[in-house]
Design a protein around this motif. Structure first.
Motif, PDB file in Angstrom:
ATOM      1  N   ARG A   5       0.838  -1.194   0.000  1.00 12.38           N
ATOM      2  CA  ARG A   5       0.000   0.000   0.000  1.00 12.38           C
ATOM      3  C   ARG A   5       0.875   1.247   0.000  1.00 12.38           C
ATOM      4  N   THR A   6       0.448   2.252  -0.760  1.00 13.39           N
ATOM      5  CA  THR A   6       1.133   3.533  -0.785  1.00 13.39           C
ATOM      6  C   THR A   6       0.102   4.627  -1.023  1.00 13.39           C
ATOM      7  N   ASN A   7       0.453   5.843  -0.694  1.00 13.10           N
ATOM      8  CA  ASN A   7      -0.426   6.982  -0.947  1.00 13.10           C
ATOM      9  C   ASN A   7       0.129   7.789  -2.105  1.00 13.10           C
ATOM     10  N   VAL A   8      -0.755   8.200  -2.992  1.00 10.66           N
ATOM     11  CA  VAL A   8      -0.367   8.977  -4.158  1.00 10.66           C
ATOM     12  C   VAL A   8      -1.346  10.138  -4.302  1.00 10.66           C
ATOM     13  N   TYR A   9      -0.820  11.314  -4.560  1.00  8.43           N
ATOM     14  CA  TYR A   9      -1.666  12.469  -4.818  1.00  8.43           C
ATOM     15  C   TYR A   9      -1.892  12.569  -6.317  1.00  8.43           C
ATOM     16  N   ALA A  10      -3.143  12.769  -6.712  1.00 11.18           N
ATOM     17  CA  ALA A  10      -3.474  12.857  -8.131  1.00 11.18           C
ATOM     18  C   ALA A  10      -4.471  13.991  -8.344  1.00 11.18           C
ATOM     19  N   GLU A  11      -4.436  14.545  -9.544  1.00  9.76           N
ATOM     20  CA  GLU A  11      -5.369  15.605  -9.888  1.00  9.76           C
ATOM     21  C   GLU A  11      -6.765  15.033 -10.090  1.00  9.76           C
ATOM     22  N   ASP A  12      -7.769  15.838  -9.799  1.00  5.32           N
ATOM     23  CA  ASP A  12      -9.159  15.411  -9.945  1.00  5.32           C
ATOM     24  C   ASP A  12      -9.460  14.938 -11.362  1.00  5.32           C
ATOM     25  N   THR A  13      -8.913  15.627 -12.353  1.00  7.01           N
ATOM     26  CA  THR A  13      -9.189  15.255 -13.743  1.00  7.01           C
ATOM     27  C   THR A  13      -8.619  13.873 -14.069  1.00  7.01           C
ATOM     28  N   ASP A  14      -7.440  13.566 -13.542  1.00  2.40           N
ATOM     29  CA  ASP A  14      -6.853  12.238 -13.764  1.00  2.40           C
ATOM     30  C   ASP A  14      -7.676  11.159 -13.062  1.00  2.40           C
ATOM     31  N   LEU A  15      -8.110  11.445 -11.851  1.00  2.00           N
ATOM     32  CA  LEU A  15      -8.927  10.474 -11.118  1.00  2.00           C
ATOM     33  C   LEU A  15     -10.250  10.215 -11.827  1.00  2.00           C
ATOM     34  N   ALA A  16     -10.824  11.261 -12.422  1.00  2.00           N
ATOM     35  CA  ALA A  16     -12.068  11.081 -13.174  1.00  2.00           C
ATOM     36  C   ALA A  16     -11.840  10.190 -14.391  1.00  2.00           C
ATOM     37  N   LEU A  17     -10.713  10.382 -15.078  1.00  2.00           N
ATOM     38  CA  LEU A  17     -10.393   9.530 -16.228  1.00  2.00           C
ATOM     39  C   LEU A  17     -10.199   8.078 -15.810  1.00  2.00           C
ATOM     40  N   ILE A  18      -9.550   7.879 -14.673  1.00  2.00           N
ATOM     41  CA  ILE A  18      -9.344   6.523 -14.152  1.00  2.00           C
ATOM     42  C   ILE A  18     -10.687   5.883 -13.819  1.00  2.00           C
ATOM     43  N   LYS A  19     -11.554   6.628 -13.175  1.00  2.00           N
ATOM     44  CA  LYS A  19     -12.884   6.125 -12.820  1.00  2.00           C
ATOM     45  C   LYS A  19     -13.663   5.728 -14.078  1.00  2.00           C
ATOM     46  N   GLU A  20     -13.625   6.578 -15.094  1.00  5.57           N
ATOM     47  CA  GLU A  20     -14.316   6.274 -16.357  1.00  5.57           C
ATOM     48  C   GLU A  20     -13.748   5.023 -17.017  1.00  5.57           C
ATOM     49  N   ALA A  21     -12.421   4.929 -17.070  1.00  2.16           N
ATOM     50  CA  ALA A  21     -11.786   3.767 -17.707  1.00  2.16           C
ATOM     51  C   ALA A  21     -12.121   2.482 -16.956  1.00  2.16           C
ATOM     52  N   ALA A  22     -12.082   2.534 -15.636  1.00  3.13           N
ATOM     53  CA  ALA A  22     -12.388   1.351 -14.827  1.00  3.13           C
ATOM     54  C   ALA A  22     -13.827   0.895 -15.057  1.00  3.13           C
ATOM     55  N   ALA A  23     -14.752   1.844 -15.099  1.00  2.00           N
ATOM     56  CA  ALA A  23     -16.153   1.495 -15.345  1.00  2.00           C
ATOM     57  C   ALA A  23     -16.333   0.905 -16.734  1.00  2.00           C
ATOM     58  N   ARG A  24     -15.690   1.507 -17.724  1.00  2.00           N
ATOM     59  CA  ARG A  24     -15.800   1.036 -19.109  1.00  2.00           C
ATOM     60  C   ARG A  24     -15.227  -0.370 -19.270  1.00  2.00           C
ATOM     61  N   LEU A  25     -14.111  -0.634 -18.585  1.00  2.00           N
ATOM     62  CA  LEU A  25     -13.437  -1.934 -18.709  1.00  2.00           C
ATOM     63  C   LEU A  25     -13.953  -2.974 -17.725  1.00  2.00           C
ATOM     64  N   GLY A  26     -14.714  -2.525 -16.732  1.00  2.00           N
ATOM     65  CA  GLY A  26     -15.239  -3.456 -15.734  1.00  2.00           C
ATOM     66  C   GLY A  26     -14.181  -3.958 -14.774  1.00  2.00           C
ATOM     67  N   VAL A  27     -13.225  -3.102 -14.440  1.00  2.00           N
ATOM     68  CA  VAL A  27     -12.170  -3.467 -13.494  1.00  2.00           C
ATOM     69  C   VAL A  27     -12.127  -2.428 -12.378  1.00  2.00           C
ATOM     70  N   ALA A  28     -11.418  -2.742 -11.323  1.00  2.00           N
ATOM     71  CA  ALA A  28     -11.271  -1.815 -10.209  1.00  2.00           C
ATOM     72  C   ALA A  28     -10.380  -0.640 -10.619  1.00  2.00           C
ATOM     73  N   GLU A  29     -10.658   0.511 -10.041  1.00  2.00           N
ATOM     74  CA  GLU A  29      -9.818   1.686 -10.294  1.00  2.00           C
ATOM     75  C   GLU A  29      -8.368   1.392  -9.905  1.00  2.00           C
ATOM     76  N   ALA A  30      -8.190   0.647  -8.833  1.00  2.00           N
ATOM     77  CA  ALA A  30      -6.836   0.297  -8.384  1.00  2.00           C
ATOM     78  C   ALA A  30      -6.069  -0.469  -9.460  1.00  2.00           C
ATOM     79  N   GLU A  31      -6.767  -1.281 -10.240  1.00  2.00           N
ATOM     80  CA  GLU A  31      -6.111  -2.033 -11.312  1.00  2.00           C
ATOM     81  C   GLU A  31      -5.578  -1.083 -12.386  1.00  2.00           C
TER      82      GLU A  31
END
Length: 89
Positions: A5-31
């Motif tokens: 486990r580690t902590n990473v700071y990310a911009e809101d726009t990047d996190l939104a893109l990750i959330k969208e990609a995870a939903a589209r691919l059906g995988v966890a955001e962590a993946e």
């Protein structure tokens, strides 16, 4: 593979893109985040040996198109990955 486990700071726009990609691919955001970390780590890796040895050349027989170069490099990389997996086993 052991995950840590580690902590990473990310911009809101990047996190939104990750959330969208995870939903589209059906995988966890962590993946998606783990894959990104892995790709950037490999992109900055200092390799112990050259990507292509003197024995591994690409003779494409003359003028080539961009897609032909991309295919040759992709196939060469895939072959090297197969060999590397064989050594790690």
């Amino acid at each position: 593979m052991v995950l840590k486990r580690t902590n990473v700071y990310a911009e809101d726009t990047d996190l939104a893109l990750i959330k969208e990609a995870a939903a589209r691919l059906g995988v966890a955001e962590a993946e998606i985040i783990r894959e990104g970390i892995h790709r950037i780590a490999l992109a900055h890796r200092a390799w112990d040996e050259p990507f292509v040895s003197d024995e591994e050349t690409f003779d494409l027989g003359g003028p080539v198109e961009q897609d032909e170069i991309r295919t040759a490099v992709t196939e060469g990389h895939a072959e090297r990955e197969r060999r590397n997996r064989g050594r790690a086993a």
